[in-house]
Enzyme design. Structure first.
Site, PDB file in Angstrom:
ATOM      1  N   GLY A 158       0.833  -1.202   0.000  1.00 27.73           N
ATOM      2  CA  GLY A 158       0.000   0.000   0.000  1.00 27.73           C
ATOM      3  C   GLY A 158       0.871   1.256   0.000  1.00 27.73           C
ATOM      4  O   GLY A 158       0.530   2.269   0.612  1.00 27.73           O
TER       5      GLY A 158
ATOM      6  N   ASN B  34       1.566  -2.451   5.462  1.00 32.85           N
ATOM      7  CA  ASN B  34       0.773  -1.234   5.692  1.00 32.85           C
ATOM      8  C   ASN B  34      -0.650  -1.349   5.149  1.00 32.85           C
ATOM      9  O   ASN B  34      -1.545  -0.627   5.596  1.00 32.85           O
ATOM     10  CB  ASN B  34       1.516  -0.060   5.031  1.00 32.85           C
ATOM     11  CG  ASN B  34       0.640   1.158   4.881  1.00 32.85           C
ATOM     12  OD1 ASN B  34       0.349   1.841   5.866  1.00 32.85           O
ATOM     13  ND2 ASN B  34       0.197   1.436   3.662  1.00 32.85           N
TER      14      ASN B  34
ATOM     15  N   TYR C 103     -13.345  -3.677  11.863  1.00 32.97           N
ATOM     16  CA  TYR C 103     -11.985  -3.140  11.664  1.00 32.97           C
ATOM     17  C   TYR C 103     -11.183  -3.245  12.959  1.00 32.97           C
ATOM     18  O   TYR C 103     -10.050  -3.744  12.960  1.00 32.97           O
ATOM     19  CB  TYR C 103     -12.108  -1.686  11.210  1.00 32.97           C
ATOM     20  CG  TYR C 103     -10.815  -0.908  11.111  1.00 32.97           C
ATOM     21  CD1 TYR C 103      -9.910  -1.168  10.098  1.00 32.97           C
ATOM     22  CD2 TYR C 103     -10.520   0.107  12.021  1.00 32.97           C
ATOM     23  CE1 TYR C 103      -8.732  -0.437   9.988  1.00 32.97           C
ATOM     24  CE2 TYR C 103      -9.349   0.852  11.918  1.00 32.97           C
ATOM     25  CZ  TYR C 103      -8.459   0.573  10.900  1.00 32.97           C
ATOM     26  OH  TYR C 103      -7.292   1.294  10.796  1.00 32.97           O
ATOM     27  N   ALA C 104     -11.777  -2.801  14.060  1.00 36.82           N
ATOM     28  CA  ALA C 104     -11.062  -2.812  15.343  1.00 36.82           C
ATOM     29  C   ALA C 104     -10.714  -4.235  15.748  1.00 36.82           C
ATOM     30  O   ALA C 104      -9.599  -4.502  16.224  1.00 36.82           O
ATOM     31  CB  ALA C 104     -11.926  -2.143  16.416  1.00 36.82           C
TER      32      ALA C 104
HETATM   33  N1  LIG Z   1      -5.523   7.069   8.087  1.00 34.60           N
HETATM   34  C1  LIG Z   1      -5.749   6.828   9.359  1.00 34.60           C
HETATM   35  O1  LIG Z   1      -6.329   7.668  10.098  1.00 34.60           O
HETATM   36  C2  LIG Z   1      -5.290   5.534   9.979  1.00 34.60           C
HETATM   37  C3  LIG Z   1      -5.381   5.397  11.371  1.00 34.60           C
HETATM   38  C4  LIG Z   1      -4.957   4.210  11.961  1.00 34.60           C
HETATM   39  C5  LIG Z   1      -4.444   3.191  11.188  1.00 34.60           C
HETATM   40  N2  LIG Z   1      -4.369   3.354   9.828  1.00 34.60           N
HETATM   41  C6  LIG Z   1      -3.830   2.226   9.049  1.00 34.60           C
HETATM   42  O2  LIG Z   1      -2.769   2.691   8.226  1.00 34.60           O
HETATM   43  C7  LIG Z   1      -2.706   1.906   7.032  1.00 34.60           C
HETATM   44  C8  LIG Z   1      -2.708   2.832   5.818  1.00 34.60           C
HETATM   45  O3  LIG Z   1      -3.885   3.603   5.843  1.00 34.60           O
HETATM   46  P1  LIG Z   1      -4.058   4.898   4.920  1.00 34.60           P
HETATM   47  O4  LIG Z   1      -5.081   5.733   5.594  1.00 34.60           O
HETATM   48  O5  LIG Z   1      -2.733   5.475   4.588  1.00 34.60           O
HETATM   49  O6  LIG Z   1      -4.726   4.219   3.615  1.00 34.60           O
HETATM   50  P2  LIG Z   1      -4.812   4.749   2.074  1.00 34.60           P
HETATM   51  O7  LIG Z   1      -4.421   6.169   1.967  1.00 34.60           O
HETATM   52  O8  LIG Z   1      -6.173   4.324   1.592  1.00 34.60           O
HETATM   53  O9  LIG Z   1      -3.765   3.832   1.333  1.00 34.60           O
HETATM   54  C9  LIG Z   1      -4.003   2.447   1.276  1.00 34.60           C
HETATM   55  C10 LIG Z   1      -2.967   1.827   0.374  1.00 34.60           C
HETATM   56  O10 LIG Z   1      -3.194   0.408   0.318  1.00 34.60           O
HETATM   57  C11 LIG Z   1      -3.480   0.012  -1.036  1.00 34.60           C
HETATM   58  N3  LIG Z   1      -4.465  -1.062  -0.969  1.00 34.60           N
HETATM   59  C12 LIG Z   1      -5.730  -0.989  -0.510  1.00 34.60           C
HETATM   60  N4  LIG Z   1      -6.328  -2.190  -0.607  1.00 34.60           N
HETATM   61  C13 LIG Z   1      -5.406  -3.039  -1.133  1.00 34.60           C
HETATM   62  C14 LIG Z   1      -5.416  -4.413  -1.490  1.00 34.60           C
HETATM   63  N5  LIG Z   1      -6.518  -5.177  -1.352  1.00 34.60           N
HETATM   64  N6  LIG Z   1      -4.285  -4.969  -1.980  1.00 34.60           N
HETATM   65  C15 LIG Z   1      -3.180  -4.217  -2.164  1.00 34.60           C
HETATM   66  N7  LIG Z   1      -3.110  -2.903  -1.868  1.00 34.60           N
HETATM   67  C16 LIG Z   1      -4.215  -2.325  -1.356  1.00 34.60           C
HETATM   68  C17 LIG Z   1      -3.983   1.294  -1.711  1.00 34.60           C
HETATM   69  O11 LIG Z   1      -3.803   1.298  -3.118  1.00 34.60           O
HETATM   70  P3  LIG Z   1      -4.900   0.658  -4.121  1.00 34.60           P
HETATM   71  O12 LIG Z   1      -6.225   1.193  -3.688  1.00 34.60           O
HETATM   72  O13 LIG Z   1      -4.465   1.103  -5.473  1.00 34.60           O
HETATM   73  O14 LIG Z   1      -4.799  -0.818  -3.948  1.00 34.60           O
HETATM   74  C18 LIG Z   1      -3.058   2.319  -1.064  1.00 34.60           C
HETATM   75  O15 LIG Z   1      -1.776   2.264  -1.626  1.00 34.60           O
HETATM   76  C19 LIG Z   1      -3.893   0.937   7.095  1.00 34.60           C
HETATM   77  O16 LIG Z   1      -3.468  -0.309   7.601  1.00 34.60           O
HETATM   78  C20 LIG Z   1      -4.836   1.608   8.083  1.00 34.60           C
HETATM   79  O17 LIG Z   1      -5.693   0.693   8.732  1.00 34.60           O
HETATM   80  C21 LIG Z   1      -4.776   4.496   9.206  1.00 34.60           C
END
Ligand SMILES: NC(=O)c1ccc[n+]([C@@H]2O[C@H](COP(=O)([O-])OP(=O)(O)OC[C@H]3O[C@@H](n4cnc5c(N)ncnc54)[C@H](OP(=O)(O)O)[C@@H]3O)[C@@H](O)[C@H]2O)c1
Length: 264
Positions: free
Chosen positions: A20, A87, A155-156
């Protein structure tokens, strides 16, 4: 060990896979590790923006065959990796509590937030134990320790399972040259978080600032008064994978501006 006054966070000569790595926190981690000297491979379902300079391989990590073929390609072309940053993840299921969630919702959330990391670890651990001085990072969430029934139940739960798995894996691999760590961000300014706030605002028919304030209030607020920038999460990951963190394994690091209201 000789005393040094400067932290060694240089990653020259190391290879990292950031899943990701095209957007949000993953993109910030990929950029940070590359700036520290690592060769960085990123994967996602869709290609990154044109300015990305990392080596990109497309794969849907909820699909076992695509995960396997990603690992094979990396092991063949790059001779393995030293750092695996799991990630990929996110909140994809509706709020509304237990009755709003079908078996399919639960299965999808577990695939994305738990099984994707487990199967990729399994693919890379043999080559990582052979190389030694390797690190696996699991990106979890503070939601793992604070499930909100009406907002993020599946999710949690999937992130809680990831935390348990990560701890056990760290113990199993501690003597085999692979450190395993969990990073738990709080609210971070990424595209899905911005969409989540916009959708909540639309559903409640309130401005986005009020939606953000309401959502933060439900989780007890953020003492620092703002969300994290993805780059702040990336800095922590950089430290954890670096030689400066050589004695760290099995721990969970919250990065949440003080949001989690418990002693950890
Ligand atoms: N943002 C927050 O507030 C937050 C808080 C706590 C934890 N997190 C955690 O941090 C991590 C990243 O979150 P983010 O907010 O940065 O997400 P994001 O901006 O949506 O980025 C997600 C990334 O994962 C890829 N992805 C999604 N589904 C996929 C799949 N099935 N196979 C391969 N790649 C996939 C997406 O690209 P494609 O869509 O092109 O596949 C993108 O590169 C996650 O684990 C999330 O749970 C985020």
């Amino acid at each position: 060990m000789a005393h040094t006054t400067k932290l060694n966070t240089d990653l020259t000569g190391k290879t990292a896979l950031v899943t990701g790595g095209t957007k949000g926190i993953g993109k910030a981690i990929a950029d940070e590790l590359a700036a520290a000297g690592a060769r960085v491979i990123i994967s996602a379902r869709n290609a990154p923006s044109a300015e990305s300079t990392h080596h990109f391989i497309a794969a849907d990590l909820t699909n076992a065959q695509q995960a396997s073929s990603l690992a094979r390609q990396i092991n063949d072309e790059f001779g393995g990796i030293d750092m695996l940053i799991n990630n990929v993840g996110g909140l994809t299921t509706p709020g509304g509590g237990y009755s709003a969630l079908t078996d399919k919702h639960w299965e999808d959330e577990l695939q994305l937030n738990l099984i994707a990391a487990i199967r990729l670890d399994r693919e890379f651990i043999p080559v990582m134990t052979a190389r030694r001085n390797a690190v696996i990072i699991h990106i979890s969430s503070i939601a793992a320790r604070q499930a909100l029934w009406n907002l993020n139940l599946a999710y949690a739960v999937s992130k809680s399972a990831l935390n348990s798995y990560s701890k056990a894996l760290a113990t199993e691999l501690a003597s085999k040259g692979v450190r395993v760590l969990t990073v738990s961000p709080g609210a971070t300014k990424t595209p899905p978080m911005e969409k989540f706030i916009a959708d909540y605002a639309a559903a409640q028919n309130i401005p986005e600032e009020s939606a953000l304030a309401q959502l933060l209030q439900q989780t007890g607020g953020i003492p620092m008064g703002r969300m994290a920038e993805p780059e702040e999460v990336a800095s922590l990951v950089h430290y954890l994978v670096s030689p400066a963190a050589s004695y760290l394994t099995g721990s969970i690091y919250a990065i949440d501006g003080g949001a989690l209201p418990v002693v950890s």
